[in-house]
Design an enzyme around this catalytic site. Structure first.
Site, short mmCIF file in Angstrom:
data_model
loop_
_atom_site.label_atom_id
_atom_site.label_comp_id
_atom_site.label_asym_id
_atom_site.label_seq_id
_atom_site.Cartn_x
_atom_site.Cartn_y
_atom_site.Cartn_z
N LYS A 148 32.02 16.79 26.64
CA LYS A 148 33.34 16.30 26.26
C LYS A 148 34.22 17.46 25.84
O LYS A 148 33.76 18.39 25.17
CB LYS A 148 33.18 15.29 25.11
CG LYS A 148 34.45 14.60 24.68
CD LYS A 148 34.18 13.61 23.55
CE LYS A 148 35.44 12.87 23.11
NZ LYS A 148 35.18 11.91 22.01
N SER B 245 36.87 7.27 22.91
CA SER B 245 37.56 8.39 23.49
C SER B 245 36.70 9.22 24.45
O SER B 245 37.24 9.98 25.24
CB SER B 245 38.06 9.32 22.38
OG SER B 245 36.99 9.89 21.65
N SER C 11 33.57 6.06 19.61
CA SER C 11 33.95 6.80 20.81
C SER C 11 32.81 7.21 21.73
O SER C 11 33.05 7.69 22.84
CB SER C 11 34.75 8.05 20.43
OG SER C 11 36.06 7.70 20.08
#
Lengths: 494, 95
Positions: free
Chosen positions: A81, A156, A180
């Protein structure tokens, strides 16, 4: 090679790499080819690092050739990420305010994966600064759900989840501040674990809400989840909030035996607003755990309804403080505007997206003179109550089981016009972060439209082992995790 | 109204955000609705409840004050939007 390795698990690939049936370079090449063929449609990656990836693959092959097979992650291609700092590889947190930023060091979780011999493929898309539940808040582009490109992957960590689901990596790292990791895992039909606060170092993770943020694995099965957690867990002197407690052997928890484990079902997590197919799939999943020998009991978390309000006050307050550092002075673009204050204000106004500004404004407001007690202090007290509720339930059972999300993946643009509605979709994941607990999301079915559903297991502090034990036993009894999205895309060479 | 346009302008200044007029107006409406929702917390009696800022019990962590990292001037300055030799260049701070 006879089969495309992109959808194999870490443990399957480890065997093939160890037996030299497949080289790490061939494996990395297959993944890069798959990314090239599919990512125009999905948009999981913000940056693909061919060069660093192939270098790491060559080093892995050298280690394998020398007979080094000690690390299960050796030669395994992973996605990271974009909130995780990667030495010399652009890290933007999906924000224009970090456009062009090249970190001078690796975050600890990234460093540990690299030391274990994992092969970094690239940086995945996310909601800007991890603020969002759909990856539509990225400052660069949106990511689409591999199961249906008209739907969001969640957020996210939406890029990481989509990449794992679409066979664009073998496993990925995400971060979870209010759901997330678990929510996109649920939306994309994969396994996602939010570890206990303090289990994994936050050093080199761009801070959003420091008392809630945690790094964790996103994988296609529970066995891989345990392997990835093993590699990143543990105390780190560089993060004083990482906790110095022993890291158990997580793979050892994967026995398939859950006889006598007590799981609590909170009735408030099955309240109005739950999509009927989600409720049905999760209740069927709970039935499977019972069949495997777990003892199911009804429990109550009566104040969960207040979690969204408490969370968004606390997270916004911490964010407004953490994001003060983006001032256009040391890194990121600077907007020229005459004096110093005007330069700060213009650089920040141009660099931050709408949701980030909204949370900075909200956080600044709730911390400002006259409102601190009414909002921030009140939310911190409610946080105490929510944590007590969770601990009281977990003192009477080994884990809590519930849906991960009230619905399956929503459509692109469906929620963007209504920020509060988007916040409310986090209702089933955020109490876990407020209480610092670990929680695992595993695939447990599909809705009528073919979109995945996730079942959430919540555990005691530092008891990830029990969650993995339950998740593994569930996975052994079902086949949801083995389903793959049929992408409307050209087939990749294998 | 929980928050007025004037307050939005004040908070934007505190947060160092140069918001355009239409952005201010949109945010005023959105924040108003969000703050109204937050009032839900007042339904809970929190008298005598200790505030929680950290979910796991931690204490101060001390370590010896030793230099462990090497100077990496170039690595750090390569991200600077403006530099002057080995220094960050910034707008005039003191008049």
């Amino acid at each position: 090679m006879t089969t495309n390795p992109c959808f194999l698990s870490i443990h399957e690939l480890h065997d093939r790499l160890r037996r030299r049936e497949l080289s790490a370079v061939e494996l990395a090449g297959a993944l890069f080819a798959r990314i090239d063929a599919t990512d125009d449609a999905i948009g999981a990656y913000l940056a693909v690092c061919h060069e660093q990836g192939m270098d790491a693959a060559r080093r892995a092959d050298a280690r394998l050739a020398a007979g080094d097979v000690s690390s299960k992650l050796l030669g395994i291609p992973v996605a990271l990420k974009d909130v995780l700092l990667t030495d010399g590889v652009a890290t933007t947190c999906a924000s224009k305010i970090l456009d062009g930023f090249s970190p001078p060091y690796d975050g600890t979780a990234v460093r540990r994966l690299k030391d274990a011999g994992a092969v970094p493929l690239g940086k995945t898309n996310m909601d800007e600064f991890a603020m969002g539940s759909s990856t539509e808040n990225s400052g660069y582009s949106i990511t689409r759900n591999p199961w249906n490109l008209d739907h969001v992957p969640g957020g996210s960590s939406g890029g990481s989840a989509a990449a794992v689901a679409a066979g664009q990596c073998i496993a990925a790292l995400g971060t979870d501040t209010g759901g997330s990791i678990r929510q996109p895992a649920s939306f994309c039909g994969i396994v996602g674990l939010k570890p206990t606060y303090g289990r994994v170092s936050r050093y080199g993770v761009v801070a959003y809400a420091s008392s809630l943020d945690q790094v964790g694995p996103m994988t296609r099965d529970v066995t891989d989840c345990a392997l990835l957690l093993q590699a990143i867990a543990g105390h780190d002197p560089a993060d004083s909030t990482s906790v110095d407690v022993p890291v158990p052997d997580y793979s050892g928890a994967l026995t398939g035996d859950v006889k006598g484990l007590k799981v609590g079902v909170p009735k408030e997590y099955f309240a109005a607003g739950l999509q009927p197919e989600v409720e049905q799939a999760v209740r069927t999943g709970i039935g499977e755990l019972e069949k495997a020998g777990a003892v199911v009991t009804d429990v109550s978390l009566p104040r969960n309804d207040y979690a969204v309000a408490a969370y968004y006050i606390i997270a916004a307050a911490e964010a407004s403080s953490n994001l003060a550092r983006y001032d256009g002075m040391r890194y990121g673009p600077r907007a020229e505007a005459g004096d110093l204050t005007a330069t700060y204000m213009k650089s920040r106004a141009q660099g931050f997206g709408q949701e980030v500004k909204r949370r900075i404004m909200l956080g600044t407001y709730v911390l400002s003179a006259g409102y601190y007690d009414a909002y921030y202090l009140k939310a911190q007290k409610v946080r105490t109550l929510l944590k007590q509720d969770m601990e009281s339930v977990l003192s009477g059972c080994d884990a809590i089981v519930a849906p991960t999300c009230p619905t399956t993946a929503f459509r692109v643009d469906e929620m963007t016009h209504d920020p509060l509605q988007m916040y409310l979709s986090d209702i089933l994941t955020i109490s876990v972060n407020l209480a610092g607990l670990p929680a695992l999301s595993v695939p447990c079915g599909f809705d009528d439209a073919g979109l995945p559903i996730g079942m959430q297991l919540i555990g005691k502090h530092f008891d990830e082992g029990t969650l993995l034990r339950l998740g593994f036993a569930y996975e052994q009894a079902t086949e949801w995790h083995a389903r793959k999205p049929a992408l409307p895309l050209p087939a990749t060479s294998s | 109204m929980k928050i007025t346009s004037e307050e939005v302008r004040h908070v934007a200044t505190l947060a160092r955000l140069d918001l355009a007029q239409d952005e201010q107006e949109r945010l005023a409406g959105e924040l108003d609705r969000i703050l109204e929702y937050m009032d839900k917390l007042n339904e809970l009696d929190t008298d005598g409840v200790e505030p929680l800022s950290h979910a796991v019990d931690v204490v101060n962590v001390l370590r010896p004050d030793r230099v462990v990292n090497q100077p990496r001037t170039e690595d750090l300055l390569r991200n600077a939007p403006a530099r002057d030799d080995d220094f960050l260049s910034v707008p005039k701070i003191i008049e």
